[in-house]
Design a protein around this motif. Structure first.
Motif, PDB file in Angstrom:
ATOM      1  N   GLU A  44       0.826  -1.209   0.000  1.00 58.56           N
ATOM      2  CA  GLU A  44       0.000   0.000   0.000  1.00 58.56           C
ATOM      3  C   GLU A  44       0.861   1.261   0.000  1.00 58.56           C
ATOM      4  N   VAL A  45       1.908   1.270   0.812  1.00 54.38           N
ATOM      5  CA  VAL A  45       2.794   2.429   0.870  1.00 54.38           C
ATOM      6  C   VAL A  45       3.500   2.625  -0.472  1.00 54.38           C
ATOM      7  N   LEU A  46       3.983   1.543  -1.061  1.00 54.45           N
ATOM      8  CA  LEU A  46       4.686   1.644  -2.342  1.00 54.45           C
ATOM      9  C   LEU A  46       3.757   2.126  -3.453  1.00 54.45           C
ATOM     10  N   ALA A  47       2.553   1.578  -3.486  1.00 53.29           N
ATOM     11  CA  ALA A  47       1.600   1.971  -4.529  1.00 53.29           C
ATOM     12  C   ALA A  47       1.222   3.435  -4.416  1.00 53.29           C
ATOM     13  N   ALA A  48       1.148   3.944  -3.197  1.00 56.97           N
ATOM     14  CA  ALA A  48       0.797   5.348  -2.985  1.00 56.97           C
ATOM     15  C   ALA A  48       1.869   6.281  -3.536  1.00 56.97           C
ATOM     16  N   ARG A  49       3.081   5.765  -3.722  1.00 61.75           N
ATOM     17  CA  ARG A  49       4.171   6.565  -4.304  1.00 61.75           C
ATOM     18  C   ARG A  49       4.301   6.342  -5.798  1.00 61.75           C
ATOM     19  N   GLY A  50       3.332   5.693  -6.402  1.00 61.43           N
ATOM     20  CA  GLY A  50       3.351   5.473  -7.836  1.00 61.43           C
ATOM     21  C   GLY A  50       4.171   4.283  -8.273  1.00 61.43           C
ATOM     22  N   LEU A  51       4.604   3.445  -7.329  1.00 61.59           N
ATOM     23  CA  LEU A  51       5.383   2.263  -7.668  1.00 61.59           C
ATOM     24  C   LEU A  51       4.469   1.062  -7.883  1.00 61.59           C
ATOM     25  N   GLU A  52       4.988   0.050  -8.545  1.00 63.08           N
ATOM     26  CA  GLU A  52       4.198  -1.137  -8.865  1.00 63.08           C
ATOM     27  C   GLU A  52       4.823  -2.367  -8.224  1.00 63.08           C
ATOM     28  N   PRO A  53       4.477  -2.630  -6.966  1.00 67.39           N
ATOM     29  CA  PRO A  53       5.061  -3.800  -6.288  1.00 67.39           C
ATOM     30  C   PRO A  53       4.585  -5.107  -6.900  1.00 67.39           C
ATOM     31  N   HIS A  54       5.481  -6.077  -6.897  1.00 65.66           N
ATOM     32  CA  HIS A  54       5.176  -7.414  -7.394  1.00 65.66           C
ATOM     33  C   HIS A  54       5.144  -8.362  -6.206  1.00 65.66           C
ATOM     34  N   ARG A  55       3.976  -8.886  -5.893  1.00 65.23           N
ATOM     35  CA  ARG A  55       3.829  -9.772  -4.739  1.00 65.23           C
ATOM     36  C   ARG A  55       4.295 -11.178  -5.091  1.00 65.23           C
ATOM     37  N   PHE A  56       4.947 -11.809  -4.135  1.00 63.77           N
ATOM     38  CA  PHE A  56       5.304 -13.208  -4.280  1.00 63.77           C
ATOM     39  C   PHE A  56       4.103 -14.070  -3.920  1.00 63.77           C
ATOM     40  N   PRO A  57       4.039 -15.300  -4.419  1.00 67.94           N
ATOM     41  CA  PRO A  57       2.992 -16.219  -3.955  1.00 67.94           C
ATOM     42  C   PRO A  57       3.122 -16.392  -2.436  1.00 67.94           C
ATOM     43  N   CYS A 122      13.010  10.299  -7.644  1.00 73.64           N
ATOM     44  CA  CYS A 122      14.112  10.674  -8.542  1.00 73.64           C
ATOM     45  C   CYS A 122      14.444   9.516  -9.469  1.00 73.64           C
ATOM     46  N   ALA A 123      13.437   8.703  -9.779  1.00 69.52           N
ATOM     47  CA  ALA A 123      13.654   7.505 -10.602  1.00 69.52           C
ATOM     48  C   ALA A 123      14.229   7.850 -11.972  1.00 69.52           C
ATOM     49  N   ALA A 124      13.818   8.988 -12.534  1.00 73.87           N
ATOM     50  CA  ALA A 124      14.289   9.376 -13.862  1.00 73.87           C
ATOM     51  C   ALA A 124      15.789   9.669 -13.863  1.00 73.87           C
ATOM     52  N   GLU A 125      16.350   9.941 -12.691  1.00 74.84           N
ATOM     53  CA  GLU A 125      17.770  10.266 -12.596  1.00 74.84           C
ATOM     54  C   GLU A 125      18.647   9.021 -12.388  1.00 74.84           C
ATOM     55  N   LEU A 126      18.024   7.898 -12.130  1.00 72.72           N
ATOM     56  CA  LEU A 126      18.796   6.682 -11.890  1.00 72.72           C
ATOM     57  C   LEU A 126      19.377   6.152 -13.193  1.00 72.72           C
ATOM     58  N   THR A 127      20.642   5.801 -13.162  1.00 71.83           N
ATOM     59  CA  THR A 127      21.282   5.225 -14.339  1.00 71.83           C
ATOM     60  C   THR A 127      21.395   3.715 -14.231  1.00 71.83           C
ATOM     61  N   VAL A 128      20.989   3.157 -13.099  1.00 73.15           N
ATOM     62  CA  VAL A 128      20.968   1.714 -12.896  1.00 73.15           C
ATOM     63  C   VAL A 128      19.646   1.360 -12.218  1.00 73.15           C
ATOM     64  N   GLY A 129      19.077   0.240 -12.619  1.00 74.12           N
ATOM     65  CA  GLY A 129      17.838  -0.186 -11.985  1.00 74.12           C
ATOM     66  C   GLY A 129      18.073  -0.612 -10.549  1.00 74.12           C
ATOM     67  N   VAL A 130      17.100  -0.348  -9.687  1.00 75.12           N
ATOM     68  CA  VAL A 130      17.167  -0.720  -8.273  1.00 75.12           C
ATOM     69  C   VAL A 130      15.988  -1.641  -7.962  1.00 75.12           C
ATOM     70  N   ARG A 131      16.278  -2.770  -7.373  1.00 72.68           N
ATOM     71  CA  ARG A 131      15.231  -3.695  -6.928  1.00 72.68           C
ATOM     72  C   ARG A 131      15.270  -3.798  -5.408  1.00 72.68           C
ATOM     73  N   VAL A 132      14.139  -3.602  -4.789  1.00 72.64           N
ATOM     74  CA  VAL A 132      14.039  -3.718  -3.338  1.00 72.64           C
ATOM     75  C   VAL A 132      13.194  -4.953  -3.027  1.00 72.64           C
ATOM     76  N   ILE A 133      13.779  -5.883  -2.285  1.00 72.84           N
ATOM     77  CA  ILE A 133      13.146  -7.168  -1.991  1.00 72.84           C
ATOM     78  C   ILE A 133      12.716  -7.201  -0.533  1.00 72.84           C
ATOM     79  N   PHE A 134      11.445  -7.476  -0.302  1.00 78.88           N
ATOM     80  CA  PHE A 134      10.900  -7.625   1.040  1.00 78.88           C
ATOM     81  C   PHE A 134      10.625  -9.115   1.248  1.00 78.88           C
ATOM     82  N   GLN A 135      11.581  -9.783   1.869  1.00 82.11           N
ATOM     83  CA  GLN A 135      11.564 -11.242   1.956  1.00 82.11           C
ATOM     84  C   GLN A 135      10.851 -11.750   3.203  1.00 82.11           C
ATOM     85  N   PRO A 136       9.967 -12.722   3.051  1.00 86.99           N
ATOM     86  CA  PRO A 136       9.347 -13.337   4.223  1.00 86.99           C
ATOM     87  C   PRO A 136      10.246 -14.418   4.822  1.00 86.99           C
TER      88      PRO A 136
END
Length: 393
Positions: A44-57, A122-136
């Protein structure tokens, strides 16, 4: 250090909000593989910032920021809590009886969440992709890391980083170490059996309690003579159960413990060695032993170059922040990621500097919340450093 400066400005503007996230997570802990509400909150927090989280099964999720093509740099946070009763007295203490964040995972999650939200601006300024993993499910042997990897979390990832709260280290300090920073952790359970009998006639039976005692005293010593002590290999028993009466030799008893080592080569061979030694110890007693050996996690082996990158990133925040982290005998499933890609885990100081130093996995653990901004800035500086020179510079 453009990204670092942007993230620092975001942190100043959103400080109270970030602290509120941490306190919400702390008050609503969930056990491994059961982190439904935690996953929903993060999404919910990520989506509110315009991000598209991908949920794991099941539980857990990840989110990508910046360029979709090319290699990515990843940051991992663990989101589960422990079956421990909180005893901090904090206003935002756990509301779930018998469950609390006694290992700082609420802090890890908040750091990763704040990083993702700050980078979103500042996503448009990133020159490398960043992945943030929230692991259970980091806290259990059937942990979440292998599943997360199987779900594709490391696809296109060139390097991965993490922090772990360290209550023995003052806030503002960050412990780094190349090579093993944690140990492999396995569980060994031995069921010892015999005919049973009377304590007045031990010579006509096989004394199960005596056999258990031999295992408890002899096995750790024998192991220390068969494995190089420089590998940090140790076996310690935690439970022993047998018998029901003082004058009866039981027909069965069990002993369980953990086997830990900082050496990958030892870890790959230790099961066979321990099982063989158990048989040798029990043979003269006449008892039989059934061994259940459960493989846990390998040691976290921090990559030299990735650890150097963290050190360089820290130098742009506070040259005095870096300290040498000791090698821990604890286990951590971040090791599974490092089996696939290079990376490094840092020890994040969270001790306030006053009063007794608490310990992890204890209900009285209180984390200095200033550690959150240190962790976010470290990750942001790492993105800057990686973007500028890559992992191999």
């Amino acid at each position: 250090m453009r990204i670092l400066h942007r993230v620092e400005a975001w942190l100043r503007a959103h400080h109270d909000e970030v602290i509120a996230w941490r306190r919400h997570l702390h008050a609503h802990p969930e056990l491994s593989h059961m982190e439904e509400a935690t996953t929903a909150f993060i999404a919910e927090v990520l989506a509110a910032r315009g991000l598209e989280p991908h949920r794991f099964p099941g539980t857990g999720l990840m989110v990508d920021i910046g360029p979709a093509e090319g290699e990515k740099i990843a940051f991992r946070a663990d989101i589960d809590a422990l079956p421990v009763t909180e005893a901090t007295g904090l206003e935002f203490a756990s509301r779930n009886t018998g469950v609390c964040h006694a290992c700082g995972h609420d802090v890890h999650t908040t750091i990763a969440l704040a990083l993702a939200c700050a980078l979103a601006e500042c996503a448009a300024e990133l020159t490398v992709g960043v992945r943030v993993i929230f692991q259970p499910a980091e806290e259990v042997l059937d942990g979440g890391a292998p599943e997360v990897i199987a779900f594709g979390a490391l696809e296109s990832v060139a390097a991965i980083f993490a922090v772990h709260a360290e209550p023995k280290l003052k806030v503002g300090r960050v412990g780094l170490r190349t090579g093993a920073i944690t140990s492999a952790t396995d569980i060994v359970s031995v069921t010892v059996t015999g005919p049973g009998g009377h304590t007045s006639r031990p010579h006509v039976t096989a004394d199960v309690v005596y056999g258990l005692g031999k295992l408890i005293t002899d096995l750790p010593g024998l192991l220390s003579r068969r494995v190089d002590p420089r590998t940090g290999t140790v076996l310690v028993f935690g439970t022993v159960n047998a018998g029901y009466a003082p004058n009866a030799i039981p027909a069965q008893g069990t002993v369980t413990g953990t086997v830990r080592t900082a050496d990958m080569g030892v870890w790959r061979e230790i099961e066979q060695l321990v099982t063989g030694l158990i048989g040798e110890v029990l043979e003269p007693t006449g008892c039989q032993g059934h061994v259940q050996y459960t493989r846990g996690v390998p040691p976290v082996l921090n990559d030299d170059v990735a650890t150097s990158l963290l050190a360089d990133a820290l130098s742009n925040i506070d040259p005095q922040a870096v300290v040498q982290a000791p090698q821990s005998s604890g286990g951590e499933d971040f090791s599974w990621y490092l089996e696939k890609v290079p990376g490094s885990m840092a020890r994040l100081g969270c001790f306030s500097g006053t009063g007794p130093k608490p310990d992890l996995h204890q209900g009285n653990l209180i984390v200095d919340e200033r550690a959150i901004s240190v962790g976010v800035r470290l990750f942001a500086a790492t993105v800057d450093r990686y973007s500028r020179n890559g992992a191999g510079a």
